[in-house]
Design an enzyme around this catalytic site. Structure first.
Site, PDB file in Angstrom:
ATOM      1  N   ASP A  38      24.181 -37.412  15.385  1.00  0.00           N
ATOM      2  CA  ASP A  38      23.860 -37.564  16.804  1.00  0.00           C
ATOM      3  C   ASP A  38      24.232 -38.957  17.314  1.00  0.00           C
ATOM      4  O   ASP A  38      24.719 -39.115  18.431  1.00  0.00           O
ATOM      5  CB  ASP A  38      22.372 -37.293  17.045  1.00  0.00           C
ATOM      6  CG  ASP A  38      22.051 -35.822  16.882  1.00  0.00           C
ATOM      7  OD1 ASP A  38      22.998 -35.003  16.894  1.00  0.00           O
ATOM      8  OD2 ASP A  38      20.860 -35.485  16.722  1.00  0.00           O
ATOM      9  N   SER A  83      42.409  -1.600  15.231  1.00  0.00           N
ATOM     10  CA  SER A  83      41.086  -1.240  14.730  1.00  0.00           C
ATOM     11  C   SER A  83      41.212  -0.866  13.253  1.00  0.00           C
ATOM     12  O   SER A  83      42.183  -1.267  12.602  1.00  0.00           O
ATOM     13  CB  SER A  83      40.564  -0.081  15.577  1.00  0.00           C
ATOM     14  OG  SER A  83      39.255   0.195  15.219  1.00  0.00           O
ATOM     15  N   GLU A 115      36.904  -7.010   1.470  1.00  0.00           N
ATOM     16  CA  GLU A 115      36.208  -8.013   2.282  1.00  0.00           C
ATOM     17  C   GLU A 115      35.017  -7.380   2.986  1.00  0.00           C
ATOM     18  O   GLU A 115      35.052  -6.195   3.293  1.00  0.00           O
ATOM     19  CB  GLU A 115      37.171  -8.560   3.359  1.00  0.00           C
ATOM     20  CG  GLU A 115      38.435  -9.157   2.788  1.00  0.00           C
ATOM     21  CD  GLU A 115      39.501  -9.381   3.867  1.00  0.00           C
ATOM     22  OE1 GLU A 115      39.133  -9.593   5.033  1.00  0.00           O
ATOM     23  OE2 GLU A 115      40.698  -9.322   3.517  1.00  0.00           O
ATOM     24  N   LYS A 117      32.827  -6.099   5.913  1.00  0.00           N
ATOM     25  CA  LYS A 117      33.133  -5.695   7.287  1.00  0.00           C
ATOM     26  C   LYS A 117      32.034  -6.259   8.184  1.00  0.00           C
ATOM     27  O   LYS A 117      30.904  -5.786   8.197  1.00  0.00           O
ATOM     28  CB  LYS A 117      33.193  -4.177   7.402  1.00  0.00           C
ATOM     29  CG  LYS A 117      33.630  -3.725   8.774  1.00  0.00           C
ATOM     30  CD  LYS A 117      33.896  -2.241   8.786  1.00  0.00           C
ATOM     31  CE  LYS A 117      34.347  -1.745  10.148  1.00  0.00           C
ATOM     32  NZ  LYS A 117      33.578  -2.248  11.267  1.00  0.00           N
ATOM     33  N   ASP A 119      29.695  -7.277  11.111  1.00  0.00           N
ATOM     34  CA  ASP A 119      29.206  -6.540  12.272  1.00  0.00           C
ATOM     35  C   ASP A 119      28.955  -7.516  13.416  1.00  0.00           C
ATOM     36  O   ASP A 119      27.826  -7.837  13.755  1.00  0.00           O
ATOM     37  CB  ASP A 119      27.921  -5.795  11.885  1.00  0.00           C
ATOM     38  CG  ASP A 119      27.647  -4.663  12.848  1.00  0.00           C
ATOM     39  OD1 ASP A 119      28.512  -4.384  13.705  1.00  0.00           O
ATOM     40  OD2 ASP A 119      26.567  -4.058  12.756  1.00  0.00           O
ATOM     41  N   GLU A 179      35.497 -12.664  13.597  1.00  0.00           N
ATOM     42  CA  GLU A 179      34.316 -12.089  14.232  1.00  0.00           C
ATOM     43  C   GLU A 179      33.330 -13.203  14.534  1.00  0.00           C
ATOM     44  O   GLU A 179      33.051 -14.048  13.669  1.00  0.00           O
ATOM     45  CB  GLU A 179      33.618 -11.096  13.301  1.00  0.00           C
ATOM     46  CG  GLU A 179      34.465  -9.935  12.868  1.00  0.00           C
ATOM     47  CD  GLU A 179      34.418  -8.762  13.843  1.00  0.00           C
ATOM     48  OE1 GLU A 179      35.508  -8.254  14.169  1.00  0.00           O
ATOM     49  OE2 GLU A 179      33.321  -8.368  14.261  1.00  0.00           O
ATOM     50  N   TYR A 231      39.600 -13.692   9.403  1.00  0.00           N
ATOM     51  CA  TYR A 231      40.180 -12.922   8.291  1.00  0.00           C
ATOM     52  C   TYR A 231      41.637 -12.528   8.471  1.00  0.00           C
ATOM     53  O   TYR A 231      42.189 -11.861   7.611  1.00  0.00           O
ATOM     54  CB  TYR A 231      39.337 -11.674   8.015  1.00  0.00           C
ATOM     55  CG  TYR A 231      39.054 -10.867   9.267  1.00  0.00           C
ATOM     56  CD1 TYR A 231      37.823 -10.968   9.893  1.00  0.00           C
ATOM     57  CD2 TYR A 231      40.014 -10.032   9.819  1.00  0.00           C
ATOM     58  CE1 TYR A 231      37.549 -10.254  11.049  1.00  0.00           C
ATOM     59  CE2 TYR A 231      39.742  -9.314  10.973  1.00  0.00           C
ATOM     60  CZ  TYR A 231      38.512  -9.428  11.584  1.00  0.00           C
ATOM     61  OH  TYR A 231      38.244  -8.734  12.731  1.00  0.00           O
ATOM     62  N   LYS A 294      41.994  -3.738   1.922  1.00  0.00           N
ATOM     63  CA  LYS A 294      43.297  -3.986   2.561  1.00  0.00           C
ATOM     64  C   LYS A 294      44.370  -4.091   1.493  1.00  0.00           C
ATOM     65  O   LYS A 294      44.137  -4.704   0.442  1.00  0.00           O
ATOM     66  CB  LYS A 294      43.262  -5.313   3.338  1.00  0.00           C
ATOM     67  CG  LYS A 294      42.235  -5.344   4.441  1.00  0.00           C
ATOM     68  CD  LYS A 294      42.189  -6.712   5.126  1.00  0.00           C
ATOM     69  CE  LYS A 294      41.062  -6.735   6.139  1.00  0.00           C
ATOM     70  NZ  LYS A 294      40.866  -8.052   6.751  1.00  0.00           N
ATOM     71  N   LYS A 318      32.410   2.536   5.236  1.00  0.00           N
ATOM     72  CA  LYS A 318      31.191   2.290   6.017  1.00  0.00           C
ATOM     73  C   LYS A 318      29.951   2.606   5.192  1.00  0.00           C
ATOM     74  O   LYS A 318      29.855   3.678   4.588  1.00  0.00           O
ATOM     75  CB  LYS A 318      31.185   3.184   7.270  1.00  0.00           C
ATOM     76  CG  LYS A 318      32.309   2.893   8.244  1.00  0.00           C
ATOM     77  CD  LYS A 318      32.083   1.623   9.051  1.00  0.00           C
ATOM     78  CE  LYS A 318      31.058   1.807  10.126  1.00  0.00           C
ATOM     79  NZ  LYS A 318      31.580   2.220  11.406  1.00  0.00           N
ATOM     80  N   CYS A 412      -9.084  10.889  23.843  1.00  0.00           N
ATOM     81  CA  CYS A 412      -8.511  11.287  22.559  1.00  0.00           C
ATOM     82  C   CYS A 412      -7.806  12.637  22.699  1.00  0.00           C
ATOM     83  O   CYS A 412      -8.374  13.582  23.233  1.00  0.00           O
ATOM     84  CB  CYS A 412      -9.628  11.382  21.519  1.00  0.00           C
ATOM     85  SG  CYS A 412      -9.060  12.075  19.964  1.00  0.00           S
ATOM     86  N   CYS A 415     -10.058  15.353  20.594  1.00  0.00           N
ATOM     87  CA  CYS A 415     -11.401  15.807  20.970  1.00  0.00           C
ATOM     88  C   CYS A 415     -11.720  15.555  22.440  1.00  0.00           C
ATOM     89  O   CYS A 415     -12.743  16.025  22.938  1.00  0.00           O
ATOM     90  CB  CYS A 415     -12.451  15.132  20.087  1.00  0.00           C
ATOM     91  SG  CYS A 415     -12.580  13.369  20.405  1.00  0.00           S
ATOM     92  N   CYS A 430     -10.661   6.178  19.007  1.00  0.00           N
ATOM     93  CA  CYS A 430     -11.422   7.313  19.523  1.00  0.00           C
ATOM     94  C   CYS A 430     -12.867   7.029  19.139  1.00  0.00           C
ATOM     95  O   CYS A 430     -13.162   6.676  18.002  1.00  0.00           O
ATOM     96  CB  CYS A 430     -10.952   8.606  18.868  1.00  0.00           C
ATOM     97  SG  CYS A 430     -12.084   9.977  19.147  1.00  0.00           S
ATOM     98  N   CYS A 435     -14.785  13.595  15.696  1.00  0.00           N
ATOM     99  CA  CYS A 435     -13.473  14.041  16.188  1.00  0.00           C
ATOM    100  C   CYS A 435     -12.738  14.821  15.090  1.00  0.00           C
ATOM    101  O   CYS A 435     -12.603  14.330  13.966  1.00  0.00           O
ATOM    102  CB  CYS A 435     -12.666  12.808  16.597  1.00  0.00           C
ATOM    103  SG  CYS A 435     -10.961  13.175  16.997  1.00  0.00           S
TER     104      CYS A 435
HETATM  105  S1  IVH Z   1      40.769  -6.132   9.602  1.00  0.00           S
HETATM  106  C1  IVH Z   1      44.733  -4.941  10.976  1.00  0.00           C
HETATM  107  N1  IVH Z   1      38.716  -7.211   8.413  1.00  0.00           N
HETATM  108  O1  IVH Z   1      35.900  -4.045  12.270  1.00  0.00           O
HETATM  109  C2  IVH Z   1      43.425  -5.631  10.888  1.00  0.00           C
HETATM  110  N2  IVH Z   1      38.358  -6.115  10.480  1.00  0.00           N
HETATM  111  O2  IVH Z   1      35.808  -1.153  12.822  1.00  0.00           O
HETATM  112  C3  IVH Z   1      42.308  -4.750  11.272  1.00  0.00           C
HETATM  113  N3  IVH Z   1      36.042  -6.167  11.241  1.00  0.00           N
HETATM  114  O3  IVH Z   1      38.128  -3.987  14.928  1.00  0.00           O
HETATM  115  C4  IVH Z   1      41.008  -5.419  11.172  1.00  0.00           C
HETATM  116  N4  IVH Z   1      35.246  -7.315   9.561  1.00  0.00           N
HETATM  117  O4  IVH Z   1      36.849  -6.160  14.519  1.00  0.00           O
HETATM  118  C5  IVH Z   1      39.146  -6.526   9.478  1.00  0.00           C
HETATM  119  N5  IVH Z   1      36.993  -8.226   7.243  1.00  0.00           N
HETATM  120  C6  IVH Z   1      37.415  -7.544   8.311  1.00  0.00           C
HETATM  121  C7  IVH Z   1      36.559  -7.143   9.348  1.00  0.00           C
HETATM  122  C8  IVH Z   1      37.071  -6.419  10.420  1.00  0.00           C
HETATM  123  C9  IVH Z   1      34.957  -6.732  10.698  1.00  0.00           C
HETATM  124  C10 IVH Z   1      36.028  -5.424  12.508  1.00  0.00           C
HETATM  125  C11 IVH Z   1      37.258  -5.572  13.336  1.00  0.00           C
HETATM  126  C12 IVH Z   1      37.722  -4.167  13.616  1.00  0.00           C
HETATM  127  C13 IVH Z   1      36.527  -3.373  13.328  1.00  0.00           C
HETATM  128  C14 IVH Z   1      36.906  -1.957  12.948  1.00  0.00           C
END
Ligand code: IVH
Length: 675
Positions: A38, A83, A115, A117, A119, A179, A231, A294, A318, A412, A415, A430, A435
């Protein structure tokens, strides 16, 4: 203090601050204290005030947010923001692999990255000559919204790359994808702070992150604990970038970007699948909804192309969902054993993690009020592990105006007597101790496995006994005769006789089970066992004083008071009188006198379908009378409990000369040996 810093000193201070910011927010490993940071930032801001012409958008001072925008501008992505296709199990993953292997031979020997995924909310970050110049949402994949000012406030986002002078070279233009998210811990802390000041809490980290990035006023975004993980490289101009996904992750990390630690290079599909299946999302500090496999070879992935918006070269495994939204059709109320009235949600049936959920808890009436939950709302429901599904809150954005506010009932539902909400308490009660709903819960508890363990007496029968007026309290169970039960649904003579005999045999249950069965608030199995060791019978316990009970190890004033209250209640005294008159009055001594339990020392094997008991009920019946049940006939087997359509155990028993018993014989045996 006059400022005589040179521009190069200013530049060095900027770099130093970037470095400490990186240590703290990306590596989670700071090397100076917050205070020192700071102080340095203060110094930087003072220089900038004296030399506004030196300030650039990548200055560490630019993370506090900028004046509000009128609207977000559109940003065209340099390449489609794709996607991912979904897989919901091993079969789907293998099918994906087989599909792409048919398209290209190279897939057979390919390796993969796995990797988490994340959220969160997809963001696209543009760097020109290493400086963060623009950031966008995914939008429709072609065009997103310009949220540059909001993203600049995320401390884990490098405003300049590479972070260190010896980092790898950066192409003139580099566009990366990641993300934005909020960690579970930061989310909890944020909600706790809001709760403390009486503010409205947020639903979940994902929605909060998304909402925070959609603020036109980035100074609000700056207040939210957003972080980032990247990523992928979407686009580059000039320079060179890695040719594999694994090297991309390594490269991005070296530039100073935050990259998920839990990314793995797998040389085979089996390895990648195993990793997906064994990953526990609970172990992550942020929310993930799956794992992404991937192809590591980016050229191969590129050659495979896309189907719709999903690249063929990657797939998302998923996890079974834990949170879903559905319609709140109505709010029902339950009456508990002690008269506590609790609300529950009646839902449009919805599948969560493989189970169809129709009801969920709403905790208590305050919760409905505080979250402003209305009938007709879309609500977020969570089901995780073994806990009962529960409502997290309403999705207010999709309200139509037709939703109806809820007021707790004043009477209630069982009853009709008034409901009270004592001042300072969350609970509603109650007030009628007679009851029927309370009685049903009381009986249910009394006959349950943890209490008197009356085999074959389930909730269905309990309901009927109360409805038909056959039981007004727990003691009435011991006055039931087979002829009474014949009036109930599904009862023939045999079943009626068996149930009556099952009830009668519980007269010899140990004292602690009866104490549990009384349903004294706060007295569970452990407390009941302690009391049964100390007090000879219920007469002795009912004479105990508050101080005496409080002096027992593990008993506080609340539980002592609750025990005294229970015994001082006139209706309870009447029930005790009836129990005693019926011979349901176990005592420590009597247990000693009657010696071992009736089936003590006997080992049983069960085969076939019994007339009234399920196999586990038969096992419980035997074990609760001191007997043992084993899976196979051996030299130590005393009896084979034989039902219809027996298995091979009958032959084995006959060979060894083990006598067989019918269900009825077993009950007779228990009676004979109890006498
Ligand atoms: S790769 C060609 N890697 O999940 C690349 N996506 O349900 C395509 N997401 O739209 C995406 N973690 O926003 C990739 N490790 C990860 C991810 C990831 C989260 C998201 C991404 C995508 C969505 C699809």
């Amino acid at each position: 203090m006059p400022l005589n810093d040179t521009q190069s000193e200013y530049q060095a201070l900027k770099e130093e601050l970037h470095f400490h910011n990186y240590r703290y927010h990306v590596l989670n490993d700071p090397v100076i204290s917050d205070y020192e940071f700071d102080q340095k930032l203060k110094h930087l801001k003072a220089i900038e005030e004296a030399h506004p012409e030196w300030v650039t958008p990548d200055s560490p001072s630019q993370r506090a947010g900028a004046p509000p925008l009128a609207q977000f501008l559109k940003v065209e992505h340099p390449a489609p923001i794709l996607s991912l296709g979904n897989a919901f199990g091993e079969t789907d993953l293998r099918e994906w692999h087989a599909r792409i292997a048919r398209l290209d031979d190279r897939v057979e020997d390919a390796d993969f990255t796995v990797e988490p995924k994340l959220d969160g909310l997809t963001v696209v970050l543009h760097y020109h000559n290493g400086t963060f110049v623009q950031g966008a949402t995914r939008g429709n994949g072609e065009v997103g919204e310009d949220i540059t000012e909001n993203l600049r406030t995320i401390k884990a986002l490098p405003l300049h790359i590479p972070i260190s002078v010896d980092g790898p070279p950066v192409p003139e233009v580099l566009v990366v994808r990641g993300e934005a998210l909020i960690t579970k811990a930061d989310f909890e802390a944020l909600n706790q702070r809001l709760e403390e000041v009486g503010g409205k809490t947020y639903l979940n980290p994902r929605n909060t992150a998304a909402g925070s990035l959609r603020q036109l006023d980035s100074r609000i975004t700056a207040q939210r604990p957003l972080t980032l993980l990247v990523y992928a490289i979407v686009h580059h101009e000039g320079g060179e970038i890695p040719t594999t996904q694994w090297e991309t992750l390594v490269y991005l990390r070296a530039l100073g970007f935050p990259v998920a630690d839990a990314s793995t290079l797998c040389s085979t599909l089996d390895q990648a699948i195993a990793l997906c299946l064994e990953t526990d999302p609970e172990a992550f500090p942020f929310e993930i909804d799956g794992m992404v496999i991937k192809l590591n070879d980016l050229a191969l992935a590129d050659d495979l192309g896309v189907v719709g918006k999903d690249p063929r070269g990657a797939i998302a495994y998923k996890f079974p969902a834990q949170e879903v939204t559905t319609l709140l059709r109505d709010i029902g109320v339950n009456v508990g054993r002690t008269g506590v009235i609790t609300p529950y949600a009646i839902l449009e049936p919805v599948e969560i993690g493989g189970v169809v959920v129709k009801q969920a808890t709403l905790h208590n009436f305050d919760f409905i009020h505080d979250k402003d939950i209305r009938i007709g709302d879309r609500v977020l429901v969570k089901r995780a592990g073994e806990v009962i599904p529960y409502i997290i809150g309403p999705i207010e954005d999709v309200r139509t105006g037709a939703e109806q506010s809820y007021t707790p009932p004043t009477n209630c539902p069982s009853c009709g007597e008034p409901i009270i909400n004592p001042v300072g308490e969350v609970a509603y009660y109650c007030t009628n101790s007679a009851c029927p709903a309370q009685l049903v819960r009381n009986l249910e508890h009394f006959v349950s496995r943890g209490a008197m363990d009356i085999v074959g007496l389930g909730i269905n029968i309990v309901n009927q006994l109360v409805q038909e007026g056959l039981a007004h309290d727990i003691a009435d169970l011991y006055h039931l005769e087979p002829s009474h039960l014949l009036a109930l649904e599904g009862f023939a003579e045999k079943k009626a006789e068996n149930l009556v005999s099952a009830i009668q045999t519980t007269k010899t249950q140990p004292l602690w089970r009866l104490i549990v069965g009384l349903g004294i608030h706060g007295v569970g199995e452990v407390a009941a066992q302690t009391l049964a060791e100390r007090y000879h019978d219920l007469d002795a316990l009912s004479r105990a004083s508050q101080e005496e009970i409080e002096s027992i190890e593990g008993f506080g004033p609340n539980i002592a008071e609750s025990i005294l209250q229970w015994f001082n209640n006139e209706e309870n005294q009447a029930v005790l009188g009836k129990l005693k008159a019926s011979g349901v009055w176990p005592s420590a001594e009597r247990r000693g006198e009657t010696g071992p339990q009736p089936l003590e020392g006997l080992t049983f094997v069960i085969t076939g379908t019994l007339p009234t008991l399920s196999r586990s009920e038969a096992k419980t019946l035997i074990e609760s009378h001191g007997g043992k049940v084993t899976g196979g006939v051996s030299g130590g087997t005393d009896y084979l409990l034989l039902g219809e359509n027996p298995g091979s155990k009958l032959g084995q028993a006959q060979k060894r000369g083990v006598p067989t018993l019918s269900e009825e014989d077993l009950r007779q045996l228990i009676k004979d040996r109890s006498a």
